[in-house]
Design an enzyme around this catalytic site. Structure first.
Site, PDB file in Angstrom:
ATOM      1  N   GLN A 215       0.826  -1.223   0.000  1.00  0.00           N
ATOM      2  CA  GLN A 215       0.000   0.000   0.000  1.00  0.00           C
ATOM      3  C   GLN A 215       0.857   1.269   0.000  1.00  0.00           C
ATOM      4  O   GLN A 215       0.446   2.302  -0.519  1.00  0.00           O
ATOM      5  CB  GLN A 215      -0.933   0.020   1.224  1.00  0.00           C
ATOM      6  CG  GLN A 215      -2.080  -0.964   1.165  1.00  0.00           C
ATOM      7  CD  GLN A 215      -1.737  -2.285   1.837  1.00  0.00           C
ATOM      8  OE1 GLN A 215      -0.582  -2.692   1.886  1.00  0.00           O
ATOM      9  NE2 GLN A 215      -2.743  -2.971   2.352  1.00  0.00           N
ATOM     10  N   ASP A 256      -6.758   1.787  12.306  1.00  0.00           N
ATOM     11  CA  ASP A 256      -7.983   1.041  11.961  1.00  0.00           C
ATOM     12  C   ASP A 256      -8.944   0.974  13.130  1.00  0.00           C
ATOM     13  O   ASP A 256     -10.152   0.788  12.948  1.00  0.00           O
ATOM     14  CB  ASP A 256      -7.634  -0.368  11.498  1.00  0.00           C
ATOM     15  CG  ASP A 256      -7.219  -0.321  10.036  1.00  0.00           C
ATOM     16  OD1 ASP A 256      -6.081   0.072   9.763  1.00  0.00           O
ATOM     17  OD2 ASP A 256      -8.077  -0.617   9.176  1.00  0.00           O
ATOM     18  N   ASN A 266      -3.249  -0.863  13.611  1.00  0.00           N
ATOM     19  CA  ASN A 266      -2.989  -0.303  12.270  1.00  0.00           C
ATOM     20  C   ASN A 266      -2.201  -1.335  11.476  1.00  0.00           C
ATOM     21  O   ASN A 266      -1.855  -2.413  11.994  1.00  0.00           O
ATOM     22  CB  ASN A 266      -2.225   1.024  12.380  1.00  0.00           C
ATOM     23  CG  ASN A 266      -2.191   1.769  11.052  1.00  0.00           C
ATOM     24  OD1 ASN A 266      -3.224   1.917  10.391  1.00  0.00           O
ATOM     25  ND2 ASN A 266      -1.034   2.213  10.628  1.00  0.00           N
ATOM     26  N   LYS A 267      -1.923  -1.027  10.234  1.00  0.00           N
ATOM     27  CA  LYS A 267      -1.265  -1.956   9.304  1.00  0.00           C
ATOM     28  C   LYS A 267      -0.056  -2.637   9.935  1.00  0.00           C
ATOM     29  O   LYS A 267       0.729  -1.990  10.631  1.00  0.00           O
ATOM     30  CB  LYS A 267      -0.853  -1.169   8.056  1.00  0.00           C
ATOM     31  CG  LYS A 267      -0.159  -1.960   6.967  1.00  0.00           C
ATOM     32  CD  LYS A 267      -0.890  -3.208   6.527  1.00  0.00           C
ATOM     33  CE  LYS A 267      -2.280  -2.932   6.057  1.00  0.00           C
ATOM     34  NZ  LYS A 267      -3.096  -4.187   5.931  1.00  0.00           N
TER      35      LYS A 267
HETATM   36  O1  MRU Z   1      -5.400  -3.276   4.734  1.00  0.00           O
HETATM   37  P1  MRU Z   1      -5.648  -1.816   4.497  1.00  0.00           P
HETATM   38  O2  MRU Z   1      -4.946  -1.296   3.285  1.00  0.00           O
HETATM   39  O3  MRU Z   1      -7.109  -1.482   4.517  1.00  0.00           O
HETATM   40  O4  MRU Z   1      -4.993  -1.113   5.760  1.00  0.00           O
HETATM   41  C1  MRU Z   1      -5.103   0.279   5.889  1.00  0.00           C
HETATM   42  C2  MRU Z   1      -4.402   0.819   7.073  1.00  0.00           C
HETATM   43  O5  MRU Z   1      -3.843   0.114   7.874  1.00  0.00           O
HETATM   44  C3  MRU Z   1      -4.495   2.303   7.275  1.00  0.00           C
HETATM   45  O6  MRU Z   1      -3.356   2.799   7.896  1.00  0.00           O
HETATM   46  C4  MRU Z   1      -5.718   2.609   8.163  1.00  0.00           C
HETATM   47  O7  MRU Z   1      -6.862   1.987   7.667  1.00  0.00           O
HETATM   48  C5  MRU Z   1      -5.960   4.053   8.269  1.00  0.00           C
HETATM   49  S1  MRU Z   1      -6.503   4.734   6.744  1.00  0.00           S
HETATM   50  C6  MRU Z   1      -6.883   6.347   6.931  1.00  0.00           C
END
Ligand code: MRU
Length: 357
Positions: A215, A256, A266-267
């Site tokens: 990402q 998240d 978070n990720k």
């Molecule tokens: O798996 P993803 O791409 O949905 O993960 C996204 C994240 O971890 C972002 O950092 C989080 O959702 C915040 S987005 C404003």
């Protein structure tokens, strides 16, 4: 004083399809190689788009779920005019509400960690509760549009509150994509950067590539480059040594789900980044809208972490990179303890835990 001008990205992550009853998402699976849009009309298509990350990022998932739910209900009620008449006559408010709740529960199973999904769907169900059948579709469309507009405004407010933390010549490190692609507006972690840029501050961004789905490399680099912001991509494994050089002014990440005590899901890789930032005395900021705070969840230990398919690690593009029959550990998120967070940058300003309603 006139209200500040809202910054908007040059693309729409989530929108209403202009020509028919459909939800339109920018298909992030194909970025950066193709900017294509996907129209979603069925429950299966919506769940698949969320699961396979055509639309992703906690706020964008919530907005897409709300708008998608409105589309599904509208399509069910208006499949053809005659059956619509019959449905409307036969359906009581309660049976229609039960149908909305059942669609919402199905959508909610798409991804477990981002609380915005549940938050947006609960709002939609509540809105449906007291609507008469003939008003249900317009009420759901209105509520979903409101959720999208509120998300835009929250992103902008996060940007306003966070921008003063970015000084002239700063070097900012970020992880995953918490930008415009992850929201309906200018993002969360990237919002302070866009606002700082609009105020004439120049700075440089380092973006972790964010294995395994990239990402950071595919999405953050794409949107920052389009915005004319200087961006350098690094492998996740290089972040600690970059922090050790003293060249990074601050780390900005999204979230998240944030528990009442301030622990942040978070990720995957965010926790390691927070530890490295602490070890090298670099501020670690978490940027999130009110919709990402889950005050019913006491600590990060209670947050469900999504584990994803082994194929995401077993292959690189078309190429298989793991020997056959090797076990894979592939959590999509981790939890960063609140003690490692310098500032929670929110639409309501810089907050400190514990968080309440
Ligand atoms: O798996 P993803 O791409 O949905 O993960 C996204 C994240 O971890 C972002 O950092 C989080 O959702 C915040 S987005 C404003």
């Amino acid at each position: 004083m006139p209200p500040p001008i809202q910054l908007l990205p040059p693309f729409e992550t989530v929108s209403w399809s202009p020509t028919e009853r459909a939800l339109r998402v920018l298909d992030q699976r194909r970025l950066p190689n193709a900017e294509t849009y996907l129209d979603i009309r069925t429950l299966d298509e919506l769940i698949d788009a969320i699961r396979t990350l055509a639309v992703r990022g906690a706020p964008a998932i919530g907005v897409a779920a709300a708008m998608g739910l409105a589309v599904l209900v509208e399509r069910e009620l208006q499949l053809d005019a005659a059956s619509a008449e019959r449905t409307r006559d036969a359906a009581t408010r309660d049976t229609l509400h039960a149908r909305v709740v059942s669609l919402a529960s199905a959508i909610e199973t798409a991804r477990p960690t981002a609380v915005n999904l549940r938050w947006a769907l609960q709002r939609m169900c509540k809105r449906a509760e007291h609507e008469r059948a003939e008003q249900l579709v317009s009420a759901l469309r209105e509520e979903a549009t409101r959720i999208r507009e509120e998300d835009r405004a929250m992103c902008h407010a996060i940007g306003q509150h966070g921008a003063p933390l970015i000084s002239q010549g700063a070097h900012v490190l970020t992880h995953c994509n918490a930008g415009a692609l992850a929201t309906a507006g200018i993002g969360t972690a990237l919002a302070p950067l866009y606002v700082a840029q609009s105020r004439g501050v120049s700075f440089k961004v380092f973006a972790d590539e964010t294995r395994p789905l990239l990402q950071g490399a595919r999405l953050t680099a794409w949107e920052l480059q389009r915005a004319g912001i200087d961006v350098t991509v690094l492998p996740d494994g290089a972040a600690a040594s970059l922090l050790a050089t003293g060249r990074i002014s601050a780390v900005f990440v999204g979230a998240d789900r944030i528990a009442a005590n301030g622990d942040v899901a978070n990720k995957i890789g965010t926790y390691g980044l927070a530890l490295a930032a602490r070890a090298h005395g670099v501020p670690f900021h978490v940027c999130a809208p009110s919709s990402t705070f889950d005050v019913q969840t006491a600590t990060g230990a209670e947050i469900t972490i999504e584990h994803r398919d082994a194929s995401e690690l077993a292959t690189f593009g078309e190429l298989r990179v793991l020997p056959d029959n090797v076990d894979v550990y592939n959590p999509a998120f981790d939890v960063t303890p609140h003690s490692l967070v310098t500032h929670y940058i929110t639409d309501r300003g810089l907050l400190r835990p514990p968080f309440h309603d």
